[in-house]
Structure formats: structure tokens, C-alpha cells
Motif scaffolding. Structure first.
Motif, mmCIF file in Angstrom:
data_model
loop_
_atom_site.group_PDB
_atom_site.id
_atom_site.type_symbol
_atom_site.label_atom_id
_atom_site.label_comp_id
_atom_site.label_asym_id
_atom_site.label_seq_id
_atom_site.Cartn_x
_atom_site.Cartn_y
_atom_site.Cartn_z
ATOM 1 N N ARG A 43 94.738 78.393 73.197
ATOM 2 C CA ARG A 43 96.011 77.775 72.810
ATOM 3 C C ARG A 43 96.294 77.848 71.308
ATOM 4 N NH1 ARG A 43 96.158 71.963 75.591
ATOM 5 N NH2 ARG A 43 93.923 71.991 75.174
ATOM 6 N N PHE A 44 95.552 78.664 70.566
ATOM 7 C CA PHE A 44 95.788 78.738 69.126
ATOM 8 C C PHE A 44 96.990 79.627 68.831
ATOM 9 C CE2 PHE A 44 91.028 77.910 68.341
ATOM 10 C CZ PHE A 44 91.248 76.544 68.302
ATOM 11 N N GLY A 45 97.888 79.099 68.023
ATOM 12 C CA GLY A 45 99.060 79.864 67.599
ATOM 13 C C GLY A 45 98.763 80.750 66.407
ATOM 14 N N SER A 49 95.202 80.736 64.411
ATOM 15 C CA SER A 49 94.426 81.956 64.661
ATOM 16 C C SER A 49 94.159 82.703 63.373
ATOM 17 C CB SER A 49 95.171 82.863 65.650
ATOM 18 O OG SER A 49 95.244 82.275 66.918
ATOM 19 N N TRP A 50 95.128 82.675 62.464
ATOM 20 C CA TRP A 50 94.954 83.355 61.173
ATOM 21 C C TRP A 50 93.790 82.739 60.404
ATOM 22 C CZ3 TRP A 50 95.582 82.256 55.863
ATOM 23 C CH2 TRP A 50 95.703 83.381 55.039
ATOM 24 N N PHE A 51 93.763 81.413 60.348
ATOM 25 C CA PHE A 51 92.656 80.736 59.669
ATOM 26 C C PHE A 51 91.338 80.962 60.401
ATOM 27 C CE2 PHE A 51 95.968 77.964 57.680
ATOM 28 C CZ PHE A 51 95.586 78.149 56.355
ATOM 29 N N LEU A 52 91.369 80.903 61.734
ATOM 30 C CA LEU A 52 90.133 81.017 62.501
ATOM 31 C C LEU A 52 89.533 82.416 62.393
ATOM 32 C CD1 LEU A 52 88.126 79.714 64.487
ATOM 33 C CD2 LEU A 52 89.582 80.539 66.340
ATOM 34 N N ILE A 53 90.351 83.456 62.614
ATOM 35 C CA ILE A 53 89.833 84.826 62.544
ATOM 36 C C ILE A 53 89.423 85.174 61.127
ATOM 37 C CG2 ILE A 53 90.361 87.261 62.940
ATOM 38 C CD1 ILE A 53 92.329 86.367 65.120
ATOM 39 N N GLY A 54 90.236 84.761 60.167
ATOM 40 C CA GLY A 54 89.880 85.020 58.771
ATOM 41 C C GLY A 54 88.619 84.288 58.358
ATOM 42 N N ARG A 183 87.093 74.114 68.751
ATOM 43 C CA ARG A 183 88.089 73.377 67.968
ATOM 44 C C ARG A 183 87.534 72.948 66.609
ATOM 45 N NH1 ARG A 183 89.481 72.581 73.186
ATOM 46 N NH2 ARG A 183 91.653 72.089 73.716
ATOM 47 N N ALA A 184 86.244 72.635 66.550
ATOM 48 C CA ALA A 184 85.659 72.151 65.289
ATOM 49 C C ALA A 184 85.711 73.223 64.194
ATOM 50 C CB ALA A 184 84.231 71.678 65.523
ATOM 51 N N PRO A 185 85.137 74.420 64.405
ATOM 52 C CA PRO A 185 85.232 75.421 63.330
ATOM 53 C C PRO A 185 86.660 75.856 63.047
ATOM 54 C CG PRO A 185 84.269 76.390 65.322
ATOM 55 C CD PRO A 185 84.311 74.909 65.524
ATOM 56 N N ALA A 186 87.562 75.750 64.044
ATOM 57 C CA ALA A 186 88.955 76.130 63.793
ATOM 58 C C ALA A 186 89.596 75.202 62.764
ATOM 59 C CB ALA A 186 89.740 76.099 65.103
ATOM 60 N N ILE A 187 89.393 73.906 62.917
ATOM 61 C CA ILE A 187 89.966 72.957 61.953
ATOM 62 C C ILE A 187 89.288 73.091 60.590
ATOM 63 C CG2 ILE A 187 90.119 70.500 61.410
ATOM 64 C CD1 ILE A 187 90.766 69.956 64.286
ATOM 65 N N VAL A 346 81.356 77.562 58.970
ATOM 66 C CA VAL A 346 82.419 77.948 59.913
ATOM 67 C C VAL A 346 82.021 79.170 60.734
ATOM 68 C CG1 VAL A 346 84.790 78.783 60.118
ATOM 69 C CG2 VAL A 346 84.271 76.863 58.601
ATOM 70 N N PRO A 347 81.686 80.296 60.088
ATOM 71 C CA PRO A 347 81.300 81.450 60.915
ATOM 72 C C PRO A 347 80.020 81.214 61.707
ATOM 73 C CG PRO A 347 80.988 81.931 58.585
ATOM 74 C CD PRO A 347 81.739 80.640 58.664
ATOM 75 N N ALA A 348 79.070 80.446 61.145
ATOM 76 C CA ALA A 348 77.846 80.170 61.893
ATOM 77 C C ALA A 348 78.159 79.414 63.182
ATOM 78 C CB ALA A 348 76.874 79.364 61.039
ATOM 79 N N ALA A 349 79.107 78.485 63.127
ATOM 80 C CA ALA A 349 79.496 77.740 64.325
ATOM 81 C C ALA A 349 80.140 78.672 65.353
ATOM 82 C CB ALA A 349 80.465 76.619 63.951
#
Length: 507
Positions: A43-45, A49-54, A183-187, A346-349
Motif C-alpha cells: 500500500r505504499f504510494g 516508496s521513494w523514501f523506502l527504496i532509496g 512499516r517500521a523501516p519505511a517510516i 533502515v537497510p538492515a531491517a
């Protein structure tokens, strides 16, 4: 130990820890299902998604290792710039189609897609194990980044006092990953990226001005570090290594399980296309990160006596830390060091979640628990995620760091060999499991052999073609072997089918 940077780092770490704990309440859902725990319900917009993938792709080790490579090797360290420019257009072509297939059939991992497309559990197992083995040393290297950060802050890095901060950091990481899933590493990725942008922009504005400008900064560099080594009649020297390393790294970047997990968590194909168009903004940041190595060379931090002990212990990896300590006040140094430390968490999670998804969906469930419930599947993924995290922690604490780096060299080569399974599975309906599996095995074996020939010290392998030495990234050579075997097996299979049809017609 300076008190101000430590307090700033602790405060920011506490902030992201609280955000991680509260993440399970964000867009509340039933986290007992692996689709929600491991992919956040897809459900990431675009923005998230930009923050998460980056945040997933640009890790603490990137922030440390890229400047360190430029500091140690000069121009060769800038290979990271073209490879991201190559990677995102490839992702634009491949990843939306993969997401569509995954959404249609409920896939959680790329190995799920491979099993469904090729109807081969053995091939899916091979893809899953390759992804897990490639991810483990990557997590360990994030810990190396945390370890260097703690050393730069003044904490001891040996004995129980050195191990305790790492244990605390990864204990907290384990808790919020268990409770909140992806959800945790995404935020937290939002906070991490804002900190890194603040740090890098501050460095680009302040440090060159203190060094007399960019022109003077480059003029102070040794000539050998300004350009790649020029080819001659008998060898392509640094040019072929640089080009193949950039190409191979681009092919591998989006194949890693954590990149696939972050991509599959997107809400639509359009979101993925937008991100493949927007993520090159991170490439600009990567240019600035690489320039930190140039700044460290120009400032001569390696020769400063106050950092001699740290450089002796950490080598070029300490260059970026010395640079910030030398040019910035303690409060900003604390922000920079926190950005690097959080940039590891973040990436480790995400990596641990991705590896856990692969293990649960493609190793444990099909071979040990075919009739497990959704809740049992998620609980196993949570346990596997903890095991992966603390396995990587034990690896760093009890195994020399150089061994983790050597395994990471192999990891990049191994993950590249999964490319034919993904691309052929998406775009070539006639591709068969047996041919792809043979290619995967040949690529893994040849890539490992080439690195072993170098004593596991380098991922470059020299080919001798028509009397000319051509050093190249072993992942690219192994991928060519992989594709050649796939083609050879496919042709042989096609010939066998043709002969069978002819016999049937004659009969």
C-alpha cells in the motif's frame, strides 16, 4: 569522547526507535499475515516508496565505502555514479511487470514468481538461497558502518563495552521489526533520508569553501588519482574494470531481495514507474557522497596526527568521519554520525525482512510446513528475521571484518546470476526451468571460481583476448557464462522436441 555528538546521536536514535515501535499503528492492518508484515499490504504510494527504496539502496556502507574508495583509489571510486544511472532505466522496464505478476498471483518474493512461472520448486529454492546468501554479508557490512561510527564517537570497539552498543542497537531493531514489519523501516527511512540530505548538503556547501573551492580542491589531488589508468597495446587496464564494474553493479542493484521487497510493497505499477524516474535524484546525492572522498584527500586528513590511531584501525573507512570532525562543530558532527548509524539500521531491517520472507516462503513452507496457516507463516518469518539480524551481528563480532567484505564481493556476483530467471521469466514465454537452472548453477560456480583465483581479495578477473589483457568484473563474466549455458541448453531442448515431433509424425 565528546559529549555533544554522543547526545545528538542518542537523541536521534531514540526518536527513530519510538517511530519504529509506533509504526504498527500506521495504516492499521492485521500483521499476522505475511503480506501485511513483510510487504506492508502493498500500500505504499509514490512518496513513501521513494523514501523506502532509496533508503534501502543507499546504505550506511555506501556513505562510508564510496568516499573511502575515492580516498584510497581516486577516480575508480566514481564507478558508483554511472551504475545507478544504468540501474533505474532497467528497473523501469522490468519491475512494473514483475509487480503486476506478483500482485496477480499473491507472490511475496521473487522466488515465488520464479516457482509459479517455471513450475519448478528446485529453481525457486536456488533463487531463494542465492538471495539469502547474498544478503547476509550485506547486513554484516551495515554493522561495520555502525561500528566505525561508534569508534568515531569515542566508544571502545573491542571487548564487552564495544559490543554492548551494537547489541542494544540491534536489539531495538529486532523489537520494532518483529512488531511492525516493513512499516517500521519505511517510516524511519524518511528520517534517515532527511538526515543524510542535510549532512551531504552541509558538507558540499561548507567544506569546499574552506578548501579554497572545487578547482583548488581537485588541483591538490595526485595525478594518479585524477584519472583512470590509460590502456596500452597489451592491456585495457582500468577502463574495462571500471565499465564492467559499473554495468555489473547496475544489474545487481535491483535484484537484491531487499530491493525486490521494497518494490513489491508499492501500491501500483504507476508508483514503481514514477520512482524509477524520480530515484535518479539519489544519483546526484551519490555524486556528492563520492566527492567527500576528494575533499578528504584534499584536506589531507589521512596525515593528521589526531586521527592516526583511527586510520590505523579502520583504514580509509575513517576518511569521511575525520572530515566531519575536522570541519564541523560537534552538534553537526553528531547529526552526520547519526545519519550514518540510522542509515545502517533502515537497510538492515529491510534486508532481514527480505531474507526472512525468502526463507519462510521458499524454504520452510514448501519443504516443512505446506499446510501452515497465515499466522504460523508470519511467526516463522519474524523468527527468521531475528535469526538473520543476530547471525549477522555474531558474524561481525567474531569474524574478521575483511571476511565480511570478501563475502560481500561474492554476494554481488551471486545475486547477478538471478537476472536470467527474472528477465526470461517475464519476457520469454519459451524459457524452461531446466535451462535457467543450469545457467544459474554455471554462473554461480564460475563467479565463485574467479574470485577464489584471486584469493577472495578482488572481484576483478583478467581475461586474455587476442594477446590483450582485459580485467573485468567477475559478475559480468559469470553472467555471460550463465546466459551462454541457458542458450545452449534451450537449443538442445528445442532440437530434442523437434526430433520428437518428427518421430510422432512418422509414426
Amino acid at each position: 569522547m565528546s559529549t555533544t555528538p554522543v547526545l545528538v546521536c542518542v537523541a536521534l536514535f531514540a526518536l527513530v526507535s519510538v517511530l519504529g515501535m509506533l509504526a504498527s499503528r500506521w495504516r492499521c492492518a492485521d500483521l499476522s499475515g505475511i503480506q501485511e508484515w513483510g510487504l506492508a499490504g502493498q500500500r505504499f504510494g509514490t512518496l513513501m516508496s521513494w523514501f523506502l527504496i532509496g533508503g534501502d539502496l543507499y546504505t550506511a556502507y555506501t556513505f562510508v565505502a564510496v568516499p573511502a574508495l575515492v580516498f584510497a583509489a581516486g577516480a575508480a571510486g566514481f564507478f558508483a555514479i554511472p551504475y545507478v544511472a544504468i540501474a533505474f532505466p532497467l528497473g523501469f522496464l522490468v519491475l512494473p511487470r514483475l509487480w503486476r505478476a506478483a500482485r496477480q498471483h499473491g507472490h511475496v518474493t521473487v522466488a515465488d514468481f520464479v516457482e509459479h512461472r517455471f513450475e519448478s520448486r528446485a529453481l525457486a529454492l536456488g533463487i531463494a538461497l542465492t538471495g539469502i546468501l547474498a544478503t547476509m554479508p550485506y547486513i554484516a557490512l551495515q554493522l561495520v558502518g555502525v561500528q566505525v561510527t561508534l569508534g568515531a564517537l569515542g566508544f571502545p570497539t573491542h571487548g564487552w563495552r564495544g559490543e554492548l552498543p551494537l547489541l542494544v542497537a540491534f536489539g531495538v531493531l529486532g523489537i520494532y521489526t518483529w512488531s511492525s514489519g516493513l512499516r517500521a523501516p519505511a517510516i524511519i527511512a524518511v528520517v534517515k533520508d532527511l538526515l543524510i540530505y542535510t549532512t551531504v548538503i552541509g558538507a558540499i556547501v561548507v567544506i569546499p569553501a574552506r578548501l579554497g573551492g572545487f578547482g583548488h580542491m581537485f588541483q591538490t589531488l595526485p595525478a594518479a588519482k585524477l584519472l583512470l589508468k590509460t590502456p596500452d597495446a597489451t592491456s585495457l587496464n582500468g577502463y574495462s574494470s571500471y565499465a564492467t564494474l559499473a554495468l555489473g553493479s547496475a544489474l545487481a542493484l535491483l535484484l537484491y531481495p531487499h530491493a525486490m521487497t521494497a518494490t513489491l510493497a508499492s501500491s501500483s505499477e504507476r508508483v514503481i514507474r514514477r520512482n524509477m524516474a524520480l530515484l535518479p535524484a539519489y544519483s546526484l546525492m551519490l555524486v556528492f557522497v563520492a566527492l567527500l572522498g576528494v575533499m578528504a584527500l584534499s584536506a589531507g586528513v589521512g596525515a593528521m596526527p589526531e586521527y592516526a590511531a583511527q586510520f590505523k584501525q579502520y583504514g580509509p573507512n575513517f576518511a569521511v568521519f575525520a572530515l566531519f570532525q575536522h570541519f564541523f562543530p560537534p552538534w553537526f558532527t553528531g547529526i552526520a554520525f547519526a545519519a550514518i548509524g540510522i542509515g545502517a539500521l533502515v537497510p538492515a531491517a529491510i534486508m532481514s525482512i527480505a531474507a526472512a520472507n525468502l526463507f519462510t516462503r521458499n524454504v520452510w513452507r514448501p519443504f516443512s510446513a505446506r499446510d501452515c496457516s497465515a499466522a504460523q507463516e508470519t511467526r516463522m518469518a519474524q523468527k527468521a528475521s531475528l535469526f538473520v539480524k543476530f547471525g549477522a551481528l555474531a558474524f561481525v563480532l567474531f569474524v574478521p571484518v575483511q571476511f565480511a567484505i570478501q563475502l560481500q564481493l561474492l554476494g554481488g556476483i551471486w545475486i547477478t546470476q538471478t537476472l536470467p530467471a527474472v528477465v526470461l521469466g517475464l519476457f520469454v514465454p519459451s524459457a524452461r526451468a531446466r535451462s535457467v537452472f543450469a545457467g544459474l548453477a554455471a554462473g554461480l560456480a564460475s563467479g565463485t571460481w574467479m574470485v577464489a583465483q584471486n584469493g577472495f581479495r578482488s572481484a576483478s578477473f583478467t581475461l586474455h583476448l587476442a594477446g590483450v589483457a582485459v580485467p573485468a568484473y567477475a559478475a559480468v563474466i559469470a553472467l555471460l557464462v550463465n546466459v551462454a549455458v541457458v542458450l545452449a541448453c534451450s537449443m538442445r531442448s528445442a532440437q530434442s522436441r523437434t526430433k520428437g515431433i518428427q518421430r510422432d509424425l512418422q509414426t
